[in-house]
Design a protein around this motif. Structure first.
Motif, short mmCIF file in Angstrom:
data_model
loop_
_atom_site.label_atom_id
_atom_site.label_comp_id
_atom_site.label_asym_id
_atom_site.label_seq_id
_atom_site.Cartn_x
_atom_site.Cartn_y
_atom_site.Cartn_z
N ARG A 151 0.86 -1.19 0.00
CA ARG A 151 0.00 0.00 0.00
C ARG A 151 0.89 1.23 0.00
N VAL A 193 -5.47 -3.01 1.12
CA VAL A 193 -4.19 -3.04 0.43
C VAL A 193 -4.36 -3.40 -1.05
N SER A 196 -5.90 -0.66 -2.93
CA SER A 196 -5.00 0.50 -3.05
C SER A 196 -4.08 0.35 -4.26
#
Length: 328
Positions: A151, A193, A196
């Motif tokens: 991320r 994550v 992202s």
């Protein structure tokens, strides 16, 4: 769905955790799943090294020019160790005409560092990637995200432009990256994550394909109903972007000299850069072709001297037996 207007985004953190932002993330993710270009460095089996090479090559260079050079590099040097054992001049030679050839030297230096300091494996964190020669914040974040699923906040020119229009209501971002832009980008990042990583890729793709600098295709935009710039009536830029000159510049001349060095089998005497191509005595298939192109530029002697000195200073050429060649 609509986002708050630009006046409300003085503190972009206000968007964090709101339904507006969640909807935006998922709209972009769906769009990316449908239209994303199929690129070899996006393939699931692409190595972190392949992604690092692509990120460096794509800096200030369009995909269509990068693709054949990237494929050639990966055929020649599929692992960092394969490039590291070659002279740095081979990286420059096979950089072709991508421009900014110092990037080739940096990739070679990074390959050497990966072998010597990381056991031949591309490091997998932002901090460790930053330790590699020639790797800055953007490249470290992009490789950490796209190669290792981290991320990370990735901010390139395309992403900056999308953020400027979508959230801030501006036609173009500031001429150079600002701290407030980074704060905005960080506030827009999904907490998840996996999402992202796809958010970074999707916003970048939107800037490349739809939200372009000139003639944006707003009717094709998946988040046009949320765009602060459209809502504001598409106000013009607050400044006129300066294009990079090419013809007649030192950059053009340096590129022409590099084209000669890439095909030369032996050091090229400095005076050959100044003589008419007809007097060189080379075969048409050899060094005479790029030399002729160099001579057609009709550069002033002092500009040629400045170009040669600059290439030597930057490590893109070296003197050997009285002539110039690529670095060994």
């Amino acid at each position: 769905m609509s986002l708050p207007g630009s006046a409300e985004i003085a503190s972009a953190a206000e968007l964090a955790g709101t339904p507006h932002l969640t909807d935006l993330h998922h709209s972009m993710d769906r769009w990316f799943s449908e239209v994303a270009r199929v690129l070899p460095w996006r393939a699931p089996d692409c190595s972190p090294w392949g992604i690092l090479v692509s990120e460096v090559m794509l800096q200030q260079t369009p995909v269509v020019r990068v693709l054949p050079v990237w494929e050639d590099w990966m055929d020649r040097w599929p692992e960092p160790a394969d490039l590291a054992e070659q002279p740095s001049g081979e990286a420059v030679r096979h950089w072709g005409r991508l421009g900014y050839p110092r990037r080739a030297l940096r990739l070679h230096a990074a390959a050497v560092a990966i072998v010597e300091q990381h056991g031949g494996k591309v490091p997998d964190t932002h901090a460790s990637l930053l330790s590699l020669p020639g790797v800055g914040d953007y490249t470290a974040a992009a490789v950490a995200a796209f190669a290792f699923g981290r991320r990370e906040t990735v901010v390139d020119t395309n992403i900056r432009r999308v953020h400027a229009r979508l959230v801030s209501g501006l036609a173009l971002p500031a001429p150079s990256l600002t701290a407030s832009e980074m704060r905005l980008a960080e506030s827009l990042m999904p907490d998840d994550v996996t999402l992202s990583v796809r958010w970074n890729a999707s916003v970048m793709e939107l800037g490349a394909l739809v939200c372009t600098a000139r003639s944006p295709k707003c009717s094709d935009c998946p988040v046009r109903d949320s765009c602060a710039w459209l809502a504001a009536g598409e106000p013009p830029p607050t400044y006129t972007p300066k294009g990079q000159a090419w013809h007649g510049t030192d950059r053009q001349l340096r590129g022409a000299v590099m084209a000669v060095l890439r095909v030369a089998d032996s050091p090229v005497a400095p005076e050959l850069f100044e003589r008419p191509a007809a007097d060189l005595g080379f075969d048409a298939e050899g060094t005479a072709v790029p030399l002729a192109a160099l001579h057609r530029l009709n550069s002033a002697p002092e500009q040629l001297e400045r170009a040669l000195e600059g290439l030597l200073r930057d490590g893109l050429a070296e003197m050997h037996d009285g002539g110039l060649r690529l670095p060994a």
